[in-house]
Structures are given as C-alpha cells and as structure tokens.
Design a protein around this motif. Structure first.
Motif, PDB file in Angstrom:
ATOM      1  N   ILE A 195       0.806  -1.230  -0.100  1.00 35.53           N
ATOM      2  CA  ILE A 195      -0.018  -0.077  -0.004  1.00 35.53           C
ATOM      3  C   ILE A 195       0.695   1.206  -0.072  1.00 35.53           C
ATOM      4  CG2 ILE A 195      -1.840   1.440   1.245  1.00 35.53           C
ATOM      5  CD1 ILE A 195      -2.972  -1.302   2.384  1.00 35.53           C
ATOM      6  N   LEU A 196       1.893   1.092   0.833  1.00 36.48           N
ATOM      7  CA  LEU A 196       2.602   2.417   0.960  1.00 36.48           C
ATOM      8  C   LEU A 196       3.808   2.717  -0.276  1.00 36.48           C
ATOM      9  CD1 LEU A 196       3.755   1.988   4.649  1.00 36.48           C
ATOM     10  CD2 LEU A 196       2.139   3.504   3.871  1.00 36.48           C
ATOM     11  N   GLN A 197       3.956   1.641  -0.953  1.00 35.43           N
ATOM     12  CA  GLN A 197       4.597   1.839  -2.225  1.00 35.43           C
ATOM     13  C   GLN A 197       3.738   2.113  -3.423  1.00 35.43           C
ATOM     14  OE1 GLN A 197       7.367  -1.531  -2.051  1.00 35.43           O
ATOM     15  NE2 GLN A 197       8.190  -1.067  -0.013  1.00 35.43           N
ATOM     16  N   ARG A 198       2.349   2.133  -3.149  1.00 30.03           N
ATOM     17  CA  ARG A 198       1.723   2.348  -4.345  1.00 30.03           C
ATOM     18  C   ARG A 198       1.347   0.994  -5.343  1.00 30.03           C
ATOM     19  NH1 ARG A 198      -2.096   6.563  -3.274  1.00 30.03           N
ATOM     20  NH2 ARG A 198      -0.730   8.179  -2.200  1.00 30.03           N
ATOM     21  N   ARG A 199       1.647   0.066  -4.861  1.00 27.76           N
ATOM     22  CA  ARG A 199       1.428  -1.110  -5.533  1.00 27.76           C
ATOM     23  C   ARG A 199      -0.021  -1.683  -5.201  1.00 27.76           C
ATOM     24  NH1 ARG A 199       4.851  -4.600  -3.425  1.00 27.76           N
ATOM     25  NH2 ARG A 199       6.007  -3.365  -2.268  1.00 27.76           N
ATOM     26  N   THR A 200      -0.779  -1.272  -5.685  1.00 21.98           N
ATOM     27  CA  THR A 200      -2.300  -1.400  -5.263  1.00 21.98           C
ATOM     28  C   THR A 200      -2.614  -2.686  -5.660  1.00 21.98           C
ATOM     29  OG1 THR A 200      -2.825   0.958  -5.773  1.00 21.98           O
ATOM     30  CG2 THR A 200      -5.049  -0.722  -5.580  1.00 21.98           C
ATOM     31  N   GLU A 201      -2.377  -3.237  -7.020  1.00 22.63           N
ATOM     32  CA  GLU A 201      -2.816  -4.746  -7.209  1.00 22.63           C
ATOM     33  C   GLU A 201      -2.027  -5.661  -6.423  1.00 22.63           C
ATOM     34  OE1 GLU A 201      -2.608  -5.247 -11.550  1.00 22.63           O
ATOM     35  OE2 GLU A 201      -3.926  -3.824 -12.201  1.00 22.63           O
ATOM     36  N   GLN A 202      -0.969  -5.494  -6.330  1.00 23.09           N
ATOM     37  CA  GLN A 202      -0.349  -6.299  -5.446  1.00 23.09           C
ATOM     38  C   GLN A 202      -0.949  -6.601  -4.046  1.00 23.09           C
ATOM     39  OE1 GLN A 202       3.806  -5.626  -4.690  1.00 23.09           O
ATOM     40  NE2 GLN A 202       4.316  -7.846  -3.803  1.00 23.09           N
ATOM     41  N   ALA A 203      -1.156  -5.350  -3.343  1.00 19.47           N
ATOM     42  CA  ALA A 203      -1.693  -5.197  -2.172  1.00 19.47           C
ATOM     43  C   ALA A 203      -3.197  -5.906  -2.034  1.00 19.47           C
ATOM     44  CB  ALA A 203      -1.978  -3.520  -1.815  1.00 19.47           C
TER      45      ALA A 203
END
Length: 242
Positions: A195-203
């Motif tokens: 989330i904090l690294q803006r990797r939404t799909e992975q999150a």
C-alpha cells in the motif's frame, strides 16, 4: 451458564436489558457459552438477579442478531456455527477491503496517522509481536477496519463494521495457534508495504490471499477447539457481573 450474580443496585429495566444483552454476547464471544449450549430464561434471571422482562428482551435481541435460537418448550440454545454463512461473509470482506485499497490508491496517504499507527503495530521485530490470542484478534480486526475507514466511504465502513461484528467469534479462534499469529504479522507487513509503495494490485492480491487463508482456517474449527477456547477463557478471566 457462567454468568456471575449481580451485586449492583437496582436499575431501569431497559438499562438492565442492555447490560444482560452485552454480557451474554460477550459470554458467547469468549466461549463461556458454546454453540449448542442450552439454558432457560429463568436461569439467566436468577443468575443476574433480574426480573424476566429485561432478560426476555435481551434474549430476543440476541435471537434477532443470530446468536441464539428459542425453543418454546425447552428454553434457549446458542446457535450452531453455520460455516457456509461465515465463508460468505469472508467473501464480502474481500470485496469491500479490495475496493477500499483501490480508493486509497487515489489518495495522498503520506503522513497519514492511520498508517503511522499501523506501521508501529505491525512492522515490528518478532520479539515485539503480541502473542495473546485475544489481543492479536483485536489488533487484526483493527487493521482491516482501519484500512476501510481510511478510504473515506462512510457506508462502506459501516457495512464492513457489521460484517466484522458477525465474524468476531470465528476470528478469535483463528489465532489459537502460534503459526497463525506469526503469519498474520508477516502478511499484514506485506500488505502495508505494498500500500505504502503504491503497488495497489499487489496489495489487493495479498489482502485476498490473507483473508482466504483465514476463511480456510474456519473450516478446521472443531468442537474440541471450542472447548479448549472455553478453558483458556476460564483461566484468563472470570465472567464479569451483569
């Protein structure tokens, strides 16, 4: 029944009904009352030193909420677990929490106090990880609720809170094994980093896998586990007065 007798002064029936309701619900959540346990209205009234009117109000409210079943000739019974029902609630959780992550991706969360608090709780070394089952269950619940609340949709958060309340009794059993506690810390850390690294799909994928694993654990719950949970609860605390 394991409800301690009340030593409190008399109070209004509606206040007493609320207190009895909260006590019985807590007894169910803490496994002092197990699925299938039976008791009578009179037994509750005697133990809490209340008239039958507030007791009856509390019991019927618990029935409406899905925690009890009433048998007009043989009293009340704690409702048995409907595992299909719980699994469906877990599926709805996935939808709501994934949607929340999508909304968070559109927001500026840098310096957000919610995520600062989540980092302090979950991004910690093993020595600092909480091991108490009840505490970890509460922290896990707060993690997921905080993500949805941070997304800023009030109705989404309300629906999620209702589901959270309904699955709380199952959720607590998910942390009776130490490996599940360790896995929860690891998985929450991975979700937060994404989330904090803006990797939404992975999150979203990590979140889905995390909840799916919890859902799978639900199917492993047995009557023996419930009895063990009751024994641990009895050792940890004495039922509060109503």
């Amino acid at each position: 029944m394991q409800i301690a007798p009340s030593q409190k002064p008399k109070e209004r029936p509606d206040n007493m009904a609320e207190r009895i309701y909260q006590q019985l619900k807590e007894d169910i959540f803490e496994f002092r009352l197990l699925p299938g346990d039976r008791f009578s209205e009179g037994e509750v009234a005697e133990r809490v030193q209340a008239s039958r009117t507030p007791v009856r109000q509390a019991l019927y409210r618990l029935e409406r909420d899905g925690y009890l079943e009433v048998y007009f000739r043989s009293g009340w019974q704690v409702r048995a677990f409907d595992f299909n029902y719980f699994e469906e609630l877990y599926d709805v959780r996935i939808v709501l929490e994934s949607a929340a992550l999508a909304r968070l991706a559109q927001m500026d969360i840098k310096g957000n106090q919610t995520f600062d608090a989540l980092r302090k709780t979950w991004l910690v070394p093993p020595a600092a990880q909480v091991q108490d089952t009840q505490q970890v269950s509460a922290l896990d619940e707060r993690f997921h609720c905080a993500l949805v609340e941070a997304a800023g949709n009030v109705e989404m958060a309300r629906l999620h809170a209702e589901i959270t309340e309904k699955i709380r009794i199952i959720r607590r059993l998910d942390f009776t094994q130490k490996p599940r506690i360790e896995a929860t810390y690891a998985e929450h850390a991975q979700i937060l980093h994404a989330i904090l690294q803006r990797r939404t799909e992975q999150a979203q994928q990590l979140l889905k896998s995390h909840i799916e694993m919890s859902k799978k654990e639900v199917r492993k719950i047995t009557l023996h586990m419930l009895h063990v949970a009751r024994q641990r609860s009895a050792i940890r605390t004495v039922a509060p007065d109503v």
